[in-house]
Scaffold this active site. Structure first.
Site, short mmCIF file in Angstrom:
data_model
loop_
_atom_site.label_atom_id
_atom_site.label_comp_id
_atom_site.label_asym_id
_atom_site.label_seq_id
_atom_site.Cartn_x
_atom_site.Cartn_y
_atom_site.Cartn_z
N SER A 58 0.79 -1.24 0.00
CA SER A 58 0.00 0.00 0.00
C SER A 58 0.82 1.28 0.00
O SER A 58 0.24 2.37 -0.10
CB SER A 58 -0.95 0.01 1.20
OG SER A 58 -2.07 -0.81 0.96
N LYS A 61 0.14 3.85 -2.60
CA LYS A 61 -0.85 4.93 -2.53
C LYS A 61 -0.21 6.31 -2.35
O LYS A 61 -0.92 7.33 -2.42
CB LYS A 61 -1.84 4.65 -1.41
CG LYS A 61 -2.67 3.38 -1.62
CD LYS A 61 -3.77 3.25 -0.58
CE LYS A 61 -4.53 1.95 -0.74
NZ LYS A 61 -3.87 0.82 -0.05
N SER A 118 -5.68 3.61 4.76
CA SER A 118 -5.22 2.89 3.56
C SER A 118 -6.37 2.22 2.82
O SER A 118 -6.24 1.09 2.34
CB SER A 118 -4.17 1.85 3.96
OG SER A 118 -3.45 1.39 2.84
N LYS A 226 3.04 6.64 4.88
CA LYS A 226 2.21 5.54 4.38
C LYS A 226 2.83 4.20 4.71
O LYS A 226 4.00 3.96 4.49
CB LYS A 226 2.06 5.67 2.85
CG LYS A 226 1.00 4.74 2.30
CD LYS A 226 -0.39 5.16 2.72
CE LYS A 226 -1.41 4.05 2.58
NZ LYS A 226 -1.27 2.98 3.60
#
Length: 383
Positions: A58, A61, A118, A226
């Protein structure tokens, strides 16, 4: 021979004392790769296997959020715009806010859900809203990656999930994650309004959000950014923090546990803040250059580009600045014309040259302007 033996023994003892200090910066952190970068200058402070192409999960992202922020800043997307969840978005697995087909949510709540929890469903919905389809959005992701010099990167989705036939080719590197993280943080600082949230909610408070990045709560100065995990990627993290005007980005990929990724980034950030500082050149506000035959008699100078220098803390007191500007320039003067230079020096050695350029254009006086000036001078003489 006895003296020679003593000398050799002494040298070996000295080396044994010096070696740990010399290698203190080369800690074998967990994870397949890592990198520590200064956000202001892009300087890499520590790294290992930073160009190895790995699955980012993730952390993907970061690019998704970057394209969203660019759309907002360009005016093509508004925070209050509503986004409708498609069947494809609602069907996304992994981390999500459980969008239902046809459900609408504001861009602001979508971004909050992506940055904090997320949310894969929100990432897909935003991709479709901006580009018409996730695949079209992925093309934009890859194009932007190339513009940023992310040469280790190939995206196949906007979420980082290990699904789909091409998932095995969804790859990036610690270096490239740092590059896109730096772009997001420095060019679009408003994203920190979301990446620093510890707990919040959407749907009018009906659905709670909790940040997957535990450093946001437990690391002083954390600004984001993130997390990522899949069984194929392992535990990944792009972590950022700001202290004393210096923002650092720590990236780790392929850790075996979640605790390892947080510990690694914490240690990298601790090292950076303990060792380095940012020196910002003091730019004089009264830097002007006289303009000959210009409609304005002078032009103000401003710095062009980076005015910050990353240095080891022990060298801060050795730094000084020196300014040199042209004594005069003839019109016309175009905006951003270089008319001087500001240098950061350390013991007479130049460390950084900063161009000083014209803040605005200055047009050359025409015949009517000169004629009116002449008439004015004649009138003044007669008085």
């Amino acid at each position: 021979m006895k003296r020679l033996g003593c000398l050799i023994l002494t040298i070996l003892m000295m080396l044994s004392v010096l070696t740990p200090a010399a290698q203190a910066q080369e800690i074998d952190y967990p994870g397949k790769s890592y990198l520590l970068m200064d956000a202001a200058t892009g300087t890499v402070l520590q790294s290992r296997n930073e160009h190895e192409q790995l699955a980012p999960a993730s952390v993907t992202k970061v690019m998704t959020l970057l394209l969203i922020m660019e759309a907002i800043d360009s005016g093509s997307l508004q925070w209050t715009d509503t986004v409708t969840a498609s069947e494809a978005a609602a069907a996304k697995g992994g981390s999500q806010v459980y969008l239902k087909v046809g459900e609408t949510m504001s861009v602001e709540d979508m971004v909050k859900s992506i940055a904090v929890s997320s949310a894969n469903d929100c990432a897909c919905a935003m991709a479709e809203h901006l580009a018409g389809s996730e695949s079209a959005f992925v093309e934009k992701m890859n194009a932007r990656a190339q513009e940023l010099g992310m040469n280790d990167t190939h995206f196949v989705n906007c979420t980082g999930l290990d699904d789909g036939p091409d998932a095995s080719s969804h790859r990036t590197s610690a270096n490239d994650i740092a590059l896109m993280s730096r772009e997001l943080l420095t060019v679009h600082p408003e994203i920190k309004r979301f990446t620093t949230i510890w707990m919040d909610s959407v749907r009018g408070g009906a659905f709670g959000l909790s940040n997957t990045n535990k450093l946001v709560r437990f690391y002083p100065g954390a600004t984001g950014l993130k997390t990522g995990f899949t069984s194929g990627a392992g535990f990944c993290l792009s972590a950022s923090a700001l202290r004393d005007g210096m923002e650092l980005i720590a990236v780790v990929m392929g850790c075996e546990t979640s605790a390892q990724r947080f510990s690694t980034c914490r240690q990298l950030l601790d090292y950076g803040f303990a060792t380095y500082a940012l020196y910002e050149a003091p730019v004089p506000e009264d830097a002007f250059v006289p303009v000959k035959l210009g409609k304005s008699d002078q032009v103000h100078l401003v710095p062009q580009g980076n005015t910050k220098l990353l240095v080891e803390k022990g060298n801060l007191s050795r730094l000084d600045t020196e300014i040199a500007i042209l004594p005069e320039v003839s019109a016309p003067v175009e905006q951003n014309t270089k008319l001087g230079e500001l240098c950061i020096k350390s013991e007479d050695e130049i460390q950084l040259r900063i161009p000083l350029v014209a803040e605005q254009a200055v047009e050359r006086k025409g015949f009517p302007d000169l004629f009116l000036e002449l008439l004015s001078m004649v009138s003044m003489a007669r008085m």
